[in-house]
Design a protein around this motif. Structure first.
Motif, PDB file in Angstrom:
ATOM      1  N   GLY A  37       0.782  -1.228   0.000  1.00 40.84           N
ATOM      2  CA  GLY A  37       0.000   0.000   0.000  1.00 40.84           C
ATOM      3  C   GLY A  37       0.812   1.275   0.000  1.00 40.84           C
ATOM      4  N   THR A  38       2.117   1.173  -0.197  1.00 41.63           N
ATOM      5  CA  THR A  38       2.958   2.376  -0.201  1.00 41.63           C
ATOM      6  C   THR A  38       3.715   2.481  -1.514  1.00 41.63           C
ATOM      7  OG1 THR A  38       4.937   1.308   0.709  1.00 41.63           O
ATOM      8  CG2 THR A  38       3.345   2.169   2.291  1.00 41.63           C
ATOM      9  N   ASP A  39       4.170   3.678  -1.799  1.00 41.48           N
ATOM     10  CA  ASP A  39       5.062   3.885  -2.935  1.00 41.48           C
ATOM     11  C   ASP A  39       6.470   3.544  -2.471  1.00 41.48           C
ATOM     12  OD1 ASP A  39       3.112   4.826  -4.713  1.00 41.48           O
ATOM     13  OD2 ASP A  39       3.280   6.861  -3.921  1.00 41.48           O
ATOM     14  N   LEU A  40       7.221   2.889  -3.321  1.00 40.42           N
ATOM     15  CA  LEU A  40       8.578   2.484  -2.972  1.00 40.42           C
ATOM     16  C   LEU A  40       9.536   2.928  -4.067  1.00 40.42           C
ATOM     17  CD1 LEU A  40      10.546   0.936  -1.116  1.00 40.42           C
ATOM     18  CD2 LEU A  40       9.923  -1.146  -2.376  1.00 40.42           C
ATOM     19  N   THR A  92      16.007  11.792  -8.542  1.00 33.71           N
ATOM     20  CA  THR A  92      14.739  11.822  -7.825  1.00 33.71           C
ATOM     21  C   THR A  92      14.871  12.545  -6.491  1.00 33.71           C
ATOM     22  OG1 THR A  92      14.252   9.653  -8.783  1.00 33.71           O
ATOM     23  CG2 THR A  92      12.893  10.346  -6.926  1.00 33.71           C
ATOM     24  N   ASP A  93      13.867  13.374  -6.181  1.00 36.10           N
ATOM     25  CA  ASP A  93      13.784  14.023  -4.873  1.00 36.10           C
ATOM     26  C   ASP A  93      13.314  12.972  -3.860  1.00 36.10           C
ATOM     27  OD1 ASP A  93      13.329  15.633  -2.659  1.00 36.10           O
ATOM     28  OD2 ASP A  93      11.754  16.833  -3.612  1.00 36.10           O
ATOM     29  N   LEU A  94      14.039  12.816  -2.769  1.00 29.77           N
ATOM     30  CA  LEU A  94      13.697  11.799  -1.771  1.00 29.77           C
ATOM     31  C   LEU A  94      12.700  12.275  -0.723  1.00 29.77           C
ATOM     32  CD1 LEU A  94      17.154  10.106  -1.039  1.00 29.77           C
ATOM     33  CD2 LEU A  94      15.490   9.630  -2.839  1.00 29.77           C
ATOM     34  N   SER A  95      12.355  13.541  -0.709  1.00 29.22           N
ATOM     35  CA  SER A  95      11.459  14.092   0.311  1.00 29.22           C
ATOM     36  C   SER A  95      10.171  13.300   0.416  1.00 29.22           C
ATOM     37  CB  SER A  95      11.112  15.552  -0.012  1.00 29.22           C
ATOM     38  OG  SER A  95      12.273  16.333  -0.032  1.00 29.22           O
ATOM     39  N   GLY A  96       9.921  12.756   1.613  1.00 29.57           N
ATOM     40  CA  GLY A  96       8.695  12.028   1.890  1.00 29.57           C
ATOM     41  C   GLY A  96       8.579  10.667   1.221  1.00 29.57           C
ATOM     42  N   ARG A  97       9.636  10.189   0.610  1.00 32.08           N
ATOM     43  CA  ARG A  97       9.596   8.914  -0.113  1.00 32.08           C
ATOM     44  C   ARG A  97      10.057   7.762   0.781  1.00 32.08           C
ATOM     45  NH1 ARG A  97       9.721   9.423  -5.851  1.00 32.08           N
ATOM     46  NH2 ARG A  97       9.068   7.260  -5.714  1.00 32.08           N
ATOM     47  N   ASN A  98       9.518   6.567   0.513  1.00 27.95           N
ATOM     48  CA  ASN A  98      10.019   5.334   1.121  1.00 27.95           C
ATOM     49  C   ASN A  98      11.126   4.826   0.213  1.00 27.95           C
ATOM     50  OD1 ASN A  98       8.160   5.003   3.379  1.00 27.95           O
ATOM     51  ND2 ASN A  98       6.620   4.804   1.773  1.00 27.95           N
ATOM     52  N   VAL A  99      12.346   4.786   0.741  1.00 28.08           N
ATOM     53  CA  VAL A  99      13.527   4.476  -0.061  1.00 28.08           C
ATOM     54  C   VAL A  99      14.120   3.142   0.375  1.00 28.08           C
ATOM     55  CG1 VAL A  99      15.871   5.225  -0.651  1.00 28.08           C
ATOM     56  CG2 VAL A  99      14.046   6.933  -0.372  1.00 28.08           C
ATOM     57  N   LEU A 100      14.434   2.315  -0.602  1.00 30.92           N
ATOM     58  CA  LEU A 100      15.129   1.065  -0.348  1.00 30.92           C
ATOM     59  C   LEU A 100      16.425   1.091  -1.160  1.00 30.92           C
ATOM     60  CD1 LEU A 100      15.174  -1.732   0.993  1.00 30.92           C
ATOM     61  CD2 LEU A 100      13.945  -2.611  -1.023  1.00 30.92           C
ATOM     62  N   ILE A 101      17.546   1.209  -0.465  1.00 34.73           N
ATOM     63  CA  ILE A 101      18.848   1.180  -1.122  1.00 34.73           C
ATOM     64  C   ILE A 101      19.150  -0.265  -1.482  1.00 34.73           C
ATOM     65  CG2 ILE A 101      21.330   1.581  -0.856  1.00 34.73           C
ATOM     66  CD1 ILE A 101      20.626   3.668   1.322  1.00 34.73           C
ATOM     67  N   VAL A 102      19.486  -0.506  -2.741  1.00 35.25           N
ATOM     68  CA  VAL A 102      19.801  -1.854  -3.212  1.00 35.25           C
ATOM     69  C   VAL A 102      21.299  -1.929  -3.482  1.00 35.25           C
ATOM     70  CG1 VAL A 102      19.346  -3.610  -4.955  1.00 35.25           C
ATOM     71  CG2 VAL A 102      17.493  -2.090  -4.202  1.00 35.25           C
ATOM     72  N   GLU A 103      21.961  -2.825  -2.771  1.00 34.70           N
ATOM     73  CA  GLU A 103      23.409  -2.997  -2.881  1.00 34.70           C
ATOM     74  C   GLU A 103      23.745  -4.409  -3.328  1.00 34.70           C
ATOM     75  OE1 GLU A 103      26.159  -1.477  -2.854  1.00 34.70           O
ATOM     76  OE2 GLU A 103      26.315   0.041  -1.312  1.00 34.70           O
TER      77      GLU A 103
END
Length: 190
Positions: A37-40, A92-103
């Protein structure tokens, strides 16, 4: 590329292509639950994470957006220098975003620690880390990694995006690079 294509350059295969795909599928199911239910926004760290990010994104049954960042702390050596340079920043602007760093891999953790601190200053709603590989014995800083594919020994590995001097990224599995490969190159440079 298959291991037989680089006969003698590896001492062993640590993780097969099949094991990688199965583990990415497992991690994707957990990510779908955690971000339902969230943007990722997936943030891939170039160049090593290309394979991981592509296969992870294709495995997800959840809409995602993707962006890329390139940082460097290696040069052509086999150990992280700890000095980080941004080679390509996010679009991309990260403000208010759900961020998943992929390494692709976490070894000393120095580069990722710096990257995490940098991205947190950009105001994301949340920020987590997903890494295919982690070397617990090489850690120099403690980093909370939410999704880990495999813990591996503190050996120099190549394949599935990981390279030595820009070679071996297209190996479909992950293997330990034979010391004679990088010892010969280092000796020739002297």
């Amino acid at each position: 590329m298959e291991p037989r294509d680089i006969d003698g350059d590896l001492t062993e295969i640590l993780i097969s292509e099949e094991q990688i795909r199965a583990r990415l599928a497992e991690m994707s199911r957990q990510i779908e639950v955690d971000y339902a239910g969230t943007d990722l926004l997936l943030v891939g760290v170039l160049k090593g994470a290309v394979m991981v990010m592509a296969d992870l994104a294709r495995e997800l049954h959840h809409p995602v957006t993707m962006d890329w960042m390139a940082v460097s702390s290696y040069g052509s050596g086999t150990q992280s220098s700890g000095v980080v340079r941004i080679l390509k920043d996010l679009d991309t602007d990260l403000s208010g975003r759900n961020v998943l760093i992929v390494e692709d891999i976490i070894d000393s953790g120095l580069t990722l620690s710096w990257l995490l601190a940098n991205l947190k200053t950009r105001g994301p709603a949340s920020i987590e880390i997903c890494a295919l590989l982690r070397k617990p014995d090489a850690a120099r800083v403690d980093i909370d990694v939410k999704y880990v594919g495999f813990n591996i020994p503190n050996q120099f590995v190549v394949g599935y995006g990981l390279d030595y001097d820009e070679k071996y990224r297209n190996l479909r599995s992950v293997g330990i690079l034979a010391p004679h490969v990088y010892s010969t190159v280092a000796a020739a440079a002297l």
